[in-house]
Motif scaffolding. Structure first.
Motif, PDB file in Angstrom:
ATOM      1  N   HIS A 110      -4.394  -9.879   3.661  1.00  0.00           N
ATOM      2  CA  HIS A 110      -3.359 -10.036   2.639  1.00  0.00           C
ATOM      3  C   HIS A 110      -2.223 -10.981   3.028  1.00  0.00           C
ATOM      4  N   ARG A 130       3.287   3.385   5.763  1.00  0.00           N
ATOM      5  CA  ARG A 130       3.859   3.659   4.440  1.00  0.00           C
ATOM      6  C   ARG A 130       2.769   4.102   3.463  1.00  0.00           C
ATOM      7  N   ARG A 160       1.987  -6.414   2.430  1.00  0.00           N
ATOM      8  CA  ARG A 160       0.954  -5.827   3.285  1.00  0.00           C
ATOM      9  C   ARG A 160       0.699  -6.773   4.455  1.00  0.00           C
ATOM     10  N   VAL A 208      10.703  -7.230   0.183  1.00  0.00           N
ATOM     11  CA  VAL A 208       9.384  -7.199  -0.477  1.00  0.00           C
ATOM     12  C   VAL A 208       8.691  -5.902  -0.071  1.00  0.00           C
ATOM     13  N   PRO A 209       9.021  -4.795  -0.707  1.00  0.00           N
ATOM     14  CA  PRO A 209       8.497  -3.486  -0.285  1.00  0.00           C
ATOM     15  C   PRO A 209       6.975  -3.377  -0.314  1.00  0.00           C
ATOM     16  N   ASP A 210       6.308  -4.142  -1.184  1.00  0.00           N
ATOM     17  CA  ASP A 210       4.853  -4.031  -1.292  1.00  0.00           C
ATOM     18  C   ASP A 210       4.114  -5.029  -0.404  1.00  0.00           C
ATOM     19  N   ASP A 227      -0.527 -13.468   0.374  1.00  0.00           N
ATOM     20  CA  ASP A 227       0.873 -13.829   0.560  1.00  0.00           C
ATOM     21  C   ASP A 227       0.953 -14.770   1.756  1.00  0.00           C
TER      22      ASP A 227
END
Length: 389
Positions: free
Chosen positions: A214, A389, A209, A205-207, A272
């Protein structure tokens, strides 16, 4: 290589040998990592004399448990293990293996795997310098305490292994690690795949946070609270929990059925959530928790469990994924998984082979395992990379 400074100052207790029962693929991965570790250490030390058996092309020793026509068996180690530090790896959940009884095919149960483990221990006792058992899914670990007139299976099994001469028992995410009190004079190490979970989750899950605005950690029941508390503290995010409301007037399959999962904690809306537990058995409770979180407007639901057993198959998980109630399921490769699971778009593997190789190397050198048990430094380093990132 992890902990190389610690290892280069110590000597192994004996040459390593690895025997695999029901987990050949995992054992071969661990073996490759261990061979790589040892080659790196030899090169770093620049030793003129290398201890016998220290650096090998493979540490795996061939063994098997053949059966007679009646289903009776025996343990057979095909090469010498005299004077070695023997690590017997066993997956008691691997039902894909089978044997024949009077012409009928039987699938291997945890009881069968445990009996085979004892057979190999019996074949090595009196010859190996030390016997260690790596049993990721602890045999009878779910029957860890006694209420009323019940057997205390896990404690009995550990006592039996101790009486047979096993020096160390290595397991992962034991259902209740207090069961080690049944063998107070033996080594019992319980490790957790926290870092491997985070690494697999962030990669898939690259996005993602990782901050309090979040992300939230969820315990699906009271038993998983300690895991969720550690996860939330190390990541600096909030946590919530569900507790199971049961019907104590009814007994179904030996237990009181769950009426509902009640939630305690702050709002998950727009966040999330990571649901953390030790295993997915049938998965019913976990799926109900995932659905309730989505009904509370959670953004995405990620499930992390050490063991993915999926005893009732994958249909319900497929359905929940298609309906958007479940986004990822992360489990380790410490136990047998059906091939279909590996092909599912929602499934992510947390590979434990490198960690296991490091544990074997540390124990073989007879130094403290705390360096590999604690993942705090690695997790913090990983979080720094994510946040930059």
């Amino acid at each position: 290589m992890p902990n190389i400074e610690l290892l280069e100052k110590s000597m192994p207790v004996a040459p390593i040998r690895i025997a695999a029962l029901g987990c050949r693929e995992l054992a071969e991965e661990v073996d490759r990592k261990l061979v790589k570790f040892r080659n790196e250490l030899v090169e770093r030390k620049q030793l003129s004399v290398i201890p016998q058996g220290y650096s090998e092309e493979s540490f795996i020793v061939e063994c098997e448990c053949p059966r007679f026509g009646t289903g009776e068996g025996k343990g057979y180690i095909k090469e010498s293990v005299r004077g070695t530090d023997l690590y017997i790896m066993v997956d008691v959940t691997n039902y894909s293996e089978s044997y024949t009884v009077c012409g009928h095919e039987n699938h291997m149960s945890p009881d069968n795997h445990f009996q085979d483990l004892k057979r190999i221990i019996s074949a090595a006792t009196g010859k190996a310098h030390r016997i260690n058992v790596i049993m990721p899914f602890l045999y009878e670990g779910r029957q860890h305490r006694r209420t009323k007139r019940e057997s205390l299976d896990c404690a009995l099994a550990l006592k039996e292994l101790s009486d047979m001469g096993v020096s160390n028992i290595i397991t992962f995410d034991a259902h209740d690690p207090r069961v080690q009190n049944s063998i107070p004079l033996n080594g019992f190490d319980n490790f957790f795949p926290t870092y491997q979970f985070l690494k697999a989750l962030i990669k898939s899950v690259p996005d993602l946070r990782v901050d309090n605005d979040h992300l939230m950690i969820i315990s699906p029941d009271e038993g998983a609270m300690s895991r969720a508390v550690y996860f939330s503290n190390i990541l600096g995010v909030d946590m919530g929990m569900f507790y199971k409301r049961r019907d104590y007037s009814t007994i179904v399959n030996g237990k009181n059925p769950i009426v509902a999962h009640e939630f305690l904690g702050d709002s998950v809306e727009g966040k999330d959530v990571v649901v953390i537990d030790d295993m997915i058995s049938s998965g019913g409770s976990m799926l109900d928790v995932a659905k309730q979180l989505k009904e509370r407007n959670a953004k995405r639901v990620f499930v992390c469990t050490t063991y993915g057993l999926f005893t009732d198959g994958l249909d319900k998980f497929d359905e929940y994924y298609e309906k958007g109630w479940l986004d990822r399921v992360i489990t380790t490769n410490l136990n047998y998984r059906i091939p279909e699971l590996l092909e599912r778009p929602y499934y992510v593997e947390a590979n434990m082979s490198k960690y296991l190789a490091s544990i074997i190397d540390i124990i073989n050198h007879d130094v403290s395992v705390e360096k590999v048990r604690s993942s705090n430094e690695k997790i913090m380093s990983l979080m720094e990379k994510v946040n930059s990132r």
